[in-house]
Design an enzyme around this catalytic site. Structure first.
Site, PDB file in Angstrom:
ATOM      1  N   PRO A   9      31.925  -1.762 -40.308  1.00  0.00           N
ATOM      2  CA  PRO A   9      32.339  -0.683 -41.202  1.00  0.00           C
ATOM      3  C   PRO A   9      31.993  -0.897 -42.671  1.00  0.00           C
ATOM      4  CG  PRO A   9      34.243  -1.853 -40.302  1.00  0.00           C
ATOM      5  CD  PRO A   9      33.040  -2.308 -39.531  1.00  0.00           C
ATOM      6  N   ASN A  10      31.557   0.168 -43.282  1.00  0.00           N
ATOM      7  CA  ASN A  10      31.246   0.260 -44.715  1.00  0.00           C
ATOM      8  C   ASN A  10      29.931  -0.417 -45.107  1.00  0.00           C
ATOM      9  OD1 ASN A  10      33.694   1.699 -45.380  1.00  0.00           O
ATOM     10  ND2 ASN A  10      34.763  -0.231 -44.995  1.00  0.00           N
ATOM     11  N   ARG A  17      27.852   0.077 -52.525  1.00  0.00           N
ATOM     12  CA  ARG A  17      29.227  -0.395 -52.322  1.00  0.00           C
ATOM     13  C   ARG A  17      29.443  -1.703 -53.087  1.00  0.00           C
ATOM     14  NH1 ARG A  17      31.419  -3.550 -46.981  1.00  0.00           N
ATOM     15  NH2 ARG A  17      33.581  -3.700 -47.659  1.00  0.00           N
ATOM     16  N   TYR A  22      28.481  -7.354 -53.077  1.00  0.00           N
ATOM     17  CA  TYR A  22      27.573  -7.298 -51.925  1.00  0.00           C
ATOM     18  C   TYR A  22      26.095  -7.147 -52.300  1.00  0.00           C
ATOM     19  CZ  TYR A  22      32.013  -6.733 -49.513  1.00  0.00           C
ATOM     20  OH  TYR A  22      33.285  -6.926 -49.053  1.00  0.00           O
ATOM     21  N   ASN A  72      27.622  -8.878 -38.525  1.00  0.00           N
ATOM     22  CA  ASN A  72      28.510  -8.830 -39.676  1.00  0.00           C
ATOM     23  C   ASN A  72      29.560  -7.790 -39.295  1.00  0.00           C
ATOM     24  OD1 ASN A  72      29.925  -8.547 -42.026  1.00  0.00           O
ATOM     25  ND2 ASN A  72      28.116  -8.450 -43.349  1.00  0.00           N
ATOM     26  N   ALA A  75      35.210  -5.836 -42.031  1.00  0.00           N
ATOM     27  CA  ALA A  75      36.669  -6.046 -41.981  1.00  0.00           C
ATOM     28  C   ALA A  75      37.167  -6.344 -40.564  1.00  0.00           C
ATOM     29  CB  ALA A  75      37.386  -4.837 -42.560  1.00  0.00           C
ATOM     30  N   HIS A  78      38.258  -9.883 -39.327  1.00  0.00           N
ATOM     31  CA  HIS A  78      39.526 -10.519 -39.641  1.00  0.00           C
ATOM     32  C   HIS A  78      40.641 -10.185 -38.652  1.00  0.00           C
ATOM     33  CE1 HIS A  78      37.276 -11.407 -43.199  1.00  0.00           C
ATOM     34  NE2 HIS A  78      37.196 -10.134 -43.541  1.00  0.00           N
ATOM     35  N   ASP A  85      36.625 -10.630 -28.010  1.00  0.00           N
ATOM     36  CA  ASP A  85      36.517 -10.736 -26.544  1.00  0.00           C
ATOM     37  C   ASP A  85      35.123 -10.340 -26.070  1.00  0.00           C
ATOM     38  OD1 ASP A  85      39.082 -11.654 -26.238  1.00  0.00           O
ATOM     39  OD2 ASP A  85      39.914  -9.764 -25.502  1.00  0.00           O
ATOM     40  N   GLU A  96      27.676 -15.212 -36.750  1.00  0.00           N
ATOM     41  CA  GLU A  96      28.456 -14.340 -37.645  1.00  0.00           C
ATOM     42  C   GLU A  96      27.945 -14.473 -39.087  1.00  0.00           C
ATOM     43  OE1 GLU A  96      32.727 -14.448 -37.067  1.00  0.00           O
ATOM     44  OE2 GLU A  96      33.034 -14.556 -39.229  1.00  0.00           O
ATOM     45  N   HIS A  98      28.403 -13.125 -43.218  1.00  0.00           N
ATOM     46  CA  HIS A  98      29.093 -12.391 -44.289  1.00  0.00           C
ATOM     47  C   HIS A  98      28.266 -12.530 -45.552  1.00  0.00           C
ATOM     48  CE1 HIS A  98      32.428 -11.762 -41.703  1.00  0.00           C
ATOM     49  NE2 HIS A  98      32.386 -13.041 -41.387  1.00  0.00           N
ATOM     50  N   SER A 100      29.256 -11.923 -48.661  1.00  0.00           N
ATOM     51  CA  SER A 100      30.084 -12.634 -49.647  1.00  0.00           C
ATOM     52  C   SER A 100      30.660 -13.890 -48.989  1.00  0.00           C
ATOM     53  CB  SER A 100      31.215 -11.720 -50.123  1.00  0.00           C
ATOM     54  OG  SER A 100      32.084 -11.421 -49.036  1.00  0.00           O
ATOM     55  N   ARG A 105      37.601 -15.505 -51.252  1.00  0.00           N
ATOM     56  CA  ARG A 105      38.124 -14.174 -51.583  1.00  0.00           C
ATOM     57  C   ARG A 105      39.604 -14.060 -51.196  1.00  0.00           C
ATOM     58  NH1 ARG A 105      34.258  -9.602 -49.733  1.00  0.00           N
ATOM     59  NH2 ARG A 105      35.580  -8.468 -51.214  1.00  0.00           N
ATOM     60  N   ARG A 109      40.895 -12.272 -45.954  1.00  0.00           N
ATOM     61  CA  ARG A 109      39.483 -12.390 -45.552  1.00  0.00           C
ATOM     62  C   ARG A 109      39.117 -13.809 -45.112  1.00  0.00           C
ATOM     63  NH1 ARG A 109      37.165  -7.569 -47.434  1.00  0.00           N
ATOM     64  NH2 ARG A 109      38.198  -6.893 -49.339  1.00  0.00           N
TER      65      ARG A 109
HETATM   66  C1  DQA Z   1      31.977  -8.841 -45.380  1.00  0.00           C
HETATM   67  C2  DQA Z   1      33.309  -9.463 -45.813  1.00  0.00           C
HETATM   68  C3  DQA Z   1      34.468  -8.694 -45.215  1.00  0.00           C
HETATM   69  O1  DQA Z   1      35.696  -9.277 -45.611  1.00  0.00           O
HETATM   70  C4  DQA Z   1      34.441  -7.254 -45.685  1.00  0.00           C
HETATM   71  O2  DQA Z   1      35.484  -6.528 -45.070  1.00  0.00           O
HETATM   72  C5  DQA Z   1      33.134  -6.605 -45.494  1.00  0.00           C
HETATM   73  C6  DQA Z   1      31.911  -7.369 -45.725  1.00  0.00           C
HETATM   74  C7  DQA Z   1      30.764  -9.530 -46.057  1.00  0.00           C
HETATM   75  O3  DQA Z   1      29.656  -9.273 -45.601  1.00  0.00           O
HETATM   76  O4  DQA Z   1      30.931 -10.256 -47.031  1.00  0.00           O
HETATM   77  O5  DQA Z   1      33.061  -5.412 -45.242  1.00  0.00           O
HETATM   78  O6  DQA Z   1      31.827  -9.012 -43.980  1.00  0.00           O
END
Ligand code: DQA
Length: 149
Positions: A9-10, A17, A22, A72, A75, A78, A85, A96, A98, A100, A105, A109
């Site tokens: 998401p996002n 953003r 980011y 990635n 959110a 978390h 699963d 995985e 991220h 950031s 943070r 997170r």
């Molecule tokens: C993220 C870190 C997450 O905590 C956050 O919700 C994101 C981006 C990152 O790429 O740093 O949406 O996964």
């Protein structure tokens, strides 16, 4: 090597953003960079703001010729046990990513429910984390079958 790259998401809004967190690269820029950097690999890119759609994407690798997943989960990382699963039941490795450094943070997170079922977590390398995740999958593939000392 067939690799599924999932963004949660996002992350469709990368570039605009919170660029101070980011960066200024869009998701399309990141995907373009991956295909350019690894011409021998075949990438399937998937982004969704919906948890179930990400579970479906992970399940879609089953029985297919995929070698690894880069995720990635944003959110969902978390708190999504459903995504954890789904990763856990795959027979192929997941890395995985991220952008950031989640460990520097907010408290919520710092914990990932998905990282224990991944072969690695890359956090804080900016958008380079995606390429490093592919490196990790290549390393994992080349070291398969070798026993650790
Ligand atoms: C993220 C870190 C997450 O905590 C956050 O919700 C994101 C981006 C990152 O790429 O740093 O949406 O996964």
């Amino acid at each position: 090597m067939n690799i599924l790259v999932i963004n949660g998401p996002n992350l469709n809004l990368l570039g605009t953003r919170e660029p101070h967190i980011y960066g200024s690269q869009t998701l399309a820029d990141i995907e373009h960079e991956l295909t350019g950097r690894y011409p021998e690999a075949h990438f399937t890119f998937f982004q969704s703001n919906h948890e179930g759609a990400i579970v479906d994407a992970l399940q879609s690798t089953i029985g297919k010729d995929f070698h690894g997943v880069v995720i990635n989960g944003a959110a969902f990382t978390h708190y999504s046990y459903a995504i954890r699963d789904a990763i856990s039941m795959l027979m192929i490795p997941t890395v995985e990513v991220h952008i950031s450094n989640i460990h520097l943070r907010e408290e919520f997170r710092r914990h990932s429910v998905t990282s224990p079922v991944c072969v690695a977590q890359l956090s804080g390398f900016g958008s380079n984390g995606y390429s490093l995740a592919v490196e990790m999958l290549l390393y994992h593939k080349s070291s398969q079958g070798k026993t650790s000392e």
